[in-house]
Design a protein around this motif. Sequence first.
Motif, short mmCIF file in Angstrom:
data_model
loop_
_atom_site.label_atom_id
_atom_site.label_comp_id
_atom_site.label_asym_id
_atom_site.label_seq_id
_atom_site.Cartn_x
_atom_site.Cartn_y
_atom_site.Cartn_z
N VAL A 81 -8.20 3.04 0.69
CA VAL A 81 -8.78 2.29 1.82
C VAL A 81 -8.78 3.11 3.12
CG1 VAL A 81 -8.21 0.03 0.87
CG2 VAL A 81 -6.53 1.25 2.28
N VAL A 82 -8.02 4.20 3.16
CA VAL A 82 -7.99 5.07 4.35
C VAL A 82 -7.92 6.51 3.89
CG1 VAL A 82 -6.77 5.71 6.46
CG2 VAL A 82 -6.81 3.32 5.72
N VAL A 83 -8.75 7.37 4.53
CA VAL A 83 -8.66 8.82 4.31
C VAL A 83 -8.59 9.47 5.70
CG1 VAL A 83 -9.75 10.87 3.37
CG2 VAL A 83 -10.03 8.68 2.20
N LYS A 84 -7.45 10.21 5.89
CA LYS A 84 -7.26 10.85 7.19
C LYS A 84 -6.97 12.33 6.99
CE LYS A 84 -4.51 10.66 11.41
NZ LYS A 84 -3.41 9.97 12.15
N PRO A 85 -7.90 13.22 7.46
CA PRO A 85 -7.65 14.66 7.32
C PRO A 85 -6.45 15.09 8.15
CG PRO A 85 -9.96 14.20 7.83
CD PRO A 85 -9.20 12.93 8.07
N ASP A 86 -5.74 16.08 7.65
CA ASP A 86 -4.66 16.67 8.43
C ASP A 86 -5.26 17.68 9.42
OD1 ASP A 86 -2.94 15.18 6.94
OD2 ASP A 86 -2.28 16.85 5.64
N GLY A 87 -5.00 17.47 10.68
CA GLY A 87 -5.57 18.39 11.69
C GLY A 87 -6.98 17.96 12.12
N ALA A 88 -7.67 18.90 12.73
CA ALA A 88 -8.99 18.62 13.29
C ALA A 88 -10.02 18.41 12.19
CB ALA A 88 -9.43 19.77 14.19
N ALA A 89 -10.97 17.52 12.45
CA ALA A 89 -12.09 17.26 11.53
C ALA A 89 -13.25 16.75 12.38
CB ALA A 89 -11.69 16.25 10.47
N HIS A 90 -14.43 16.62 11.75
CA HIS A 90 -15.61 16.15 12.48
C HIS A 90 -16.51 15.33 11.57
CE1 HIS A 90 -17.08 19.81 10.52
NE2 HIS A 90 -18.27 19.25 10.55
N THR A 91 -17.32 14.48 12.15
CA THR A 91 -18.24 13.64 11.41
C THR A 91 -19.60 14.36 11.30
OG1 THR A 91 -19.12 12.53 13.37
CG2 THR A 91 -17.10 11.63 12.40
N CYS A 103 0.85 -1.20 0.00
CA CYS A 103 0.00 0.00 0.00
C CYS A 103 0.89 1.25 0.00
CB CYS A 103 -0.90 0.02 1.23
SG CYS A 103 -2.02 -1.41 1.35
N THR A 104 0.39 2.31 -0.64
CA THR A 104 1.14 3.56 -0.74
C THR A 104 0.39 4.66 0.02
OG1 THR A 104 1.94 2.89 -2.94
CG2 THR A 104 2.16 5.21 -2.30
N TYR A 105 1.18 5.42 0.78
CA TYR A 105 0.62 6.55 1.54
C TYR A 105 0.91 7.82 0.74
CZ TYR A 105 0.10 3.49 5.65
OH TYR A 105 -0.27 2.49 6.51
N TYR A 106 -0.17 8.59 0.45
CA TYR A 106 -0.01 9.82 -0.33
C TYR A 106 -0.51 11.01 0.48
CZ TYR A 106 0.47 6.95 -4.57
OH TYR A 106 0.89 6.04 -5.53
N ASP A 107 0.24 12.11 0.32
CA ASP A 107 -0.31 13.40 0.73
C ASP A 107 -1.11 13.92 -0.44
OD1 ASP A 107 0.81 13.41 3.24
OD2 ASP A 107 2.60 14.52 2.63
N VAL A 108 -2.37 14.25 -0.17
CA VAL A 108 -3.28 14.67 -1.24
C VAL A 108 -3.53 16.16 -1.10
CG1 VAL A 108 -5.51 14.32 -2.32
CG2 VAL A 108 -4.33 12.40 -1.24
N ALA A 109 -3.50 16.86 -2.25
CA ALA A 109 -3.80 18.29 -2.28
C ALA A 109 -4.48 18.60 -3.60
CB ALA A 109 -2.54 19.11 -2.12
N GLY A 110 -5.26 19.66 -3.60
CA GLY A 110 -5.94 20.05 -4.83
C GLY A 110 -7.26 20.73 -4.51
N ASP A 111 -7.94 21.14 -5.62
CA ASP A 111 -9.21 21.82 -5.45
C ASP A 111 -10.27 20.88 -4.88
OD1 ASP A 111 -8.04 24.04 -6.52
OD2 ASP A 111 -8.76 23.65 -8.56
N GLY A 112 -11.03 21.38 -3.88
CA GLY A 112 -12.12 20.61 -3.29
C GLY A 112 -11.67 19.54 -2.34
N VAL A 113 -10.43 19.54 -1.96
CA VAL A 113 -9.93 18.52 -1.02
C VAL A 113 -9.08 19.22 0.03
CG1 VAL A 113 -8.54 16.47 -0.74
CG2 VAL A 113 -9.92 16.76 -2.82
N PRO A 114 -9.51 19.13 1.30
CA PRO A 114 -8.65 19.66 2.36
C PRO A 114 -7.39 18.81 2.45
CG PRO A 114 -10.92 19.36 3.13
CD PRO A 114 -10.81 18.68 1.81
N ALA A 115 -6.39 19.37 3.06
CA ALA A 115 -5.14 18.62 3.23
C ALA A 115 -5.44 17.33 3.98
CB ALA A 115 -4.13 19.46 4.00
N ALA A 116 -4.95 16.20 3.39
CA ALA A 116 -5.25 14.89 3.97
C ALA A 116 -4.22 13.88 3.51
CB ALA A 116 -6.65 14.45 3.56
N THR A 117 -4.29 12.70 4.15
CA THR A 117 -3.47 11.56 3.76
C THR A 117 -4.40 10.48 3.26
OG1 THR A 117 -1.77 12.06 5.40
CG2 THR A 117 -1.85 9.82 4.55
N ALA A 118 -4.05 9.93 2.07
CA ALA A 118 -4.83 8.83 1.50
C ALA A 118 -3.94 7.62 1.37
CB ALA A 118 -5.40 9.22 0.15
#
Length: 274
Positions: free
Chosen positions: A204-214, A180-195
């Motif tokens: 299979v995993v999406v983790k926002p960078d910093g605080a987030a809420h459901t 599996c590969t861990y990517y830092d994702v950036a771009g329009d319509g996507v907050p900073a996150a790790t995929a």
Amino acid sequence: MNVSEDELEQRLRALFSDERLGVEAASDAAPAIVAGARRRRQRRKVLISASGAVCALAVVSGGLAVVKFQAATGTADLTASSLTVTDVSPSSSASPKDSVGAPAPGPQTQEPPASVGAPASAPRKSHAPVPPPPRSTPAKVTKGPLLTADGLGNVKLGMTEQQLTDQGLTLTPVKESAGCTYYDVAGDGVPAATAVVSGDEGVVVVKPDGAAHTPEGVGAGSAKEDVTAAYPDTATSSDGLVAPTGDGAYHFTLTDDGSVSSVDVRATNQTCAA
């Protein structure tokens, strides 16, 4: 002055025999006068006896009134039987003072009834457990981006690397582990996150960078109890709490004091992240 009947009869006979009167008295005048005097004397005795009876009745009535008053105030218990009145007959020659028997004995003080002056029994205290006050509804967390059950913004669970780049997103590799590969994702319509992308299953995993809420208002800063209240099927994991939702599950990382520090969403049955 008291005059006996015999002396009175003799005086009357002498008076009637006096020739100076010039009137001859009837032969039965003396007995008639004596009889009248006797009747007056008997009436006098009856009146005296009646007055004595009235006095005795007044004494009895006054005693009964005292008994009723004392019984009402609870100071003593005195019955009418403690007052004795001597029988008064018309033939008695006793004076009104003597017609009343010996002075009644003083009122006998008795123990007051249990119901008088007795303190009211104190109400029994209830030892039933007091239920705790209902827990107030926790305030919903709205800090940071919204993380849903299928992903974050344009990054969705199950997307391939090609699908991510086709949306104009920039994928910066961070590390590889277990295929599996861990990517830092950036771009329009996507907050900073790790995929985390699996070659077979896509993201299979999406983790926002910093605080987030459901959507249920649980996120960074929420208490552990808030997580279990929002997601009844929450289970404990090695690094926090796992709350199943949709085709995946929310993973809440906890601080030492039990509050949520971060949240991510993971696909079910993936092998990239523990």
